[in-house]
Design an enzyme around this catalytic site. Structure first.
Site, PDB file in Angstrom:
ATOM      1  N   THR A 198       0.833  -1.212   0.000  1.00 57.56           N
ATOM      2  CA  THR A 198       0.000   0.000   0.000  1.00 57.56           C
ATOM      3  C   THR A 198       0.867   1.261   0.000  1.00 57.56           C
ATOM      4  OG1 THR A 198      -1.698  -1.126   1.253  1.00 57.56           O
ATOM      5  CG2 THR A 198      -1.684   1.280   1.401  1.00 57.56           C
ATOM      6  N   ARG A 257     -13.753  -8.109   0.205  1.00 57.60           N
ATOM      7  CA  ARG A 257     -12.944  -7.700   1.368  1.00 57.60           C
ATOM      8  C   ARG A 257     -12.449  -6.259   1.201  1.00 57.60           C
ATOM      9  NH1 ARG A 257      -7.462  -5.718   2.244  1.00 57.60           N
ATOM     10  NH2 ARG A 257      -6.766  -6.430   4.281  1.00 57.60           N
ATOM     11  N   VAL A 258     -12.541  -5.484   2.254  1.00 59.40           N
ATOM     12  CA  VAL A 258     -11.998  -4.126   2.274  1.00 59.40           C
ATOM     13  C   VAL A 258     -11.013  -4.041   3.432  1.00 59.40           C
ATOM     14  CG1 VAL A 258     -12.554  -1.692   2.659  1.00 59.40           C
ATOM     15  CG2 VAL A 258     -14.071  -3.107   1.257  1.00 59.40           C
ATOM     16  N   GLY A 259      -9.861  -3.454   3.186  1.00 61.47           N
ATOM     17  CA  GLY A 259      -8.846  -3.319   4.232  1.00 61.47           C
ATOM     18  C   GLY A 259      -8.898  -1.961   4.910  1.00 61.47           C
ATOM     19  N   ASP A 260      -7.767  -1.568   5.417  1.00 68.81           N
ATOM     20  CA  ASP A 260      -7.683  -0.331   6.202  1.00 68.81           C
ATOM     21  C   ASP A 260      -7.516   0.933   5.361  1.00 68.81           C
ATOM     22  OD1 ASP A 260      -5.092  -1.384   5.461  1.00 68.81           O
ATOM     23  OD2 ASP A 260      -4.240   0.279   6.606  1.00 68.81           O
ATOM     24  N   THR A 299       0.693   0.800   6.073  1.00 77.91           N
ATOM     25  CA  THR A 299       0.805  -0.222   5.044  1.00 77.91           C
ATOM     26  C   THR A 299       0.842  -1.567   5.750  1.00 77.91           C
ATOM     27  OG1 THR A 299       2.124  -0.994   3.153  1.00 77.91           O
ATOM     28  CG2 THR A 299       3.344  -0.085   5.011  1.00 77.91           C
ATOM     29  N   GLY A 300       0.553  -2.627   5.027  1.00 75.70           N
ATOM     30  CA  GLY A 300       0.602  -3.959   5.631  1.00 75.70           C
ATOM     31  C   GLY A 300      -0.787  -4.538   5.818  1.00 75.70           C
ATOM     32  N   GLY A 310      -4.211  -4.980   6.630  1.00 69.68           N
ATOM     33  CA  GLY A 310      -5.214  -3.994   7.012  1.00 69.68           C
ATOM     34  C   GLY A 310      -6.065  -4.400   8.192  1.00 69.68           C
TER      35      GLY A 310
HETATM   36  N1  GLY Z   1      -3.112  -2.238   3.838  1.00 74.00           N
HETATM   37  C1  GLY Z   1      -3.804  -2.683   2.735  1.00 74.00           C
HETATM   38  C2  GLY Z   1      -4.824  -3.684   2.971  1.00 74.00           C
HETATM   39  O1  GLY Z   1      -4.739  -4.446   3.910  1.00 74.00           O
HETATM   40  O2  GLY Z   1      -5.742  -3.762   2.190  1.00 74.00           O
END
Ligand code: GLY
Length: 335
Positions: free
Chosen positions: A194, A222-225, A245-246, A248
């Site tokens: 990210t 799926r949605v991350g952070d 980053t990483g 989420g």
């Molecule tokens: N940091 C990006 C995600 O987990 O989608």
């Protein structure tokens, strides 16, 4: 004198605009506010500054040049992140991003500006520059977030072109993954995950942006952070900004970027605040050896910080005319 106004003036002081005696003598100004001014003036950090996750010197250079040409911090970020989104070789953002389990490339992005305004898109397909769409959501709609087909249709209505985001290389990688379909987060995926970017212009105005194709081979939907305010990104123009980053899921559970900004508000440096936010994840998550999270932060003075769970995280900072890659500290010394 209102505190917000005072601190804005203080920031101007740090970049060479002299405060007049009237401002300094303001009766309503508390001792605390004087010390905030002194703190900013004493800092060795300089403005403007652009800091981003990973080795993205072309992106930070683009953002820096935009700032030099008078662009706002937010527009500089959108241009800088756009460099990575348009790079088909990068498999973690924009075109070329690795798909979900069904083979769909779905993108998340958000922006936040100095006024606390926020815009985001999640799970958006077929549009190369989600970060620019996020800004349009912020500016052109009564909402802060659009998802999926709605986000894509909105982007098209704003003049963005539909493109196929699944490159041959990412399709091949997905087909190979399908042979086992084993799901596990990839630590330091190709040293480019990210992209979060924070910028402060020469007047001390802070903005941030974050863009991603998310976890490779994630479940559909799926949605991350990265597009969730407070988690993947947070900006407070009085204090500073942070981005992540990483993995989420872990950033979301600890609302990491908001946490970092609040820790800076309480007096921690950007470095101390990033370290504390990583420790908060470690404390709650026994399997931290299996995934990576990295944070970057900047405070109002232009001081920066970064920290990660594992070795291998990189940051790029353009400050004082120099565009530098730095490997920040990390928690897991056993790895
Ligand atoms: N940091 C990006 C995600 O987990 O989608």
């Amino acid at each position: 004198m209102k505190r917000r106004k005072f601190i804005q003036n203080a920031a101007l002081g740090s970049v060479g605009v002299t405060l007049g005696p009237t401002a300094m003598a303001c009766n309503e100004t508390s001792k605390k506010e004087f010390s905030a001014l002194k703190d900013i003036e004493d800092s060795k950090a300089t403005l403007p500054v652009v800091i981003a996750t990973w080795n993205v010197h072309k992106a930070t250079e683009k953002a820096w040049k935009e700032l030099e040409n008078g662009a706002s911090a937010l527009d500089a970020i959108i241009a800088g992140c756009g460099v990575e989104e348009a790079d088909a070789k990068g498999q973690t953002v924009g075109i070329g991003g690795l798909p979900d389990r069904e083979g769909r490339v779905t993108l998340d992005a958000c922006v936040m500006n100095e006024k606390g305004e926020y815009g985001a898109v999640v799970c958006m397909e077929n549009i190369m520059h989600p970060i620019a769409v996020a800004k349009k959501v912020m500016e052109e709609t009564p909402h802060v977030m659009l998802a999926g087909k709605g986000a894509e249709d909105f982007a098209v209505s704003q003049g963005f072109k539909r493109v196929n985001l699944l490159t041959d290389a990412s399709k091949k990688a997905w087909e190979e993954w399908k042979l086992t379909s084993e799901y596990q987060p990839i630590i330091n995926i190709e040293n480019h995950d990210t992209i979060g970017m924070l910028a402060i212009d020469k007047n001390g105005t802070i903005s941030g942006g974050c863009t991603t194709s998310g976890l490779a081979y994630k479940m559909a939907g799926r949605v991350g952070d990265s597009a969730i305010i407070g988690s993947g990104l947070f900006v407070d123009n009085e204090v500073g900004a942070a981005t992540a980053t990483g993995l989420g899921e872990e950033v979301l559970k600890t609302v990491g970027s908001f946490l970092i900004v609040e820790l800076m508000r309480q007096g921690k440096s950007p470095q101390e605040a990033c370290e504390e936010a990583i420790k908060r994840i470690i404390k709650n998550t026994p399997n931290f050896e299996d995934f990576q999270v990295g944070y970057i932060a900047v405070n109002k003075k232009g001081e920066t910080g970064a920290y990660a769970i594992h070795q291998g995280f990189w940051t790029t900072t353009y400050q004082n005319g120099k565009n530098e890659n730095v490997q920040p500290g990390f928690y897991n010394k056993k790895g």
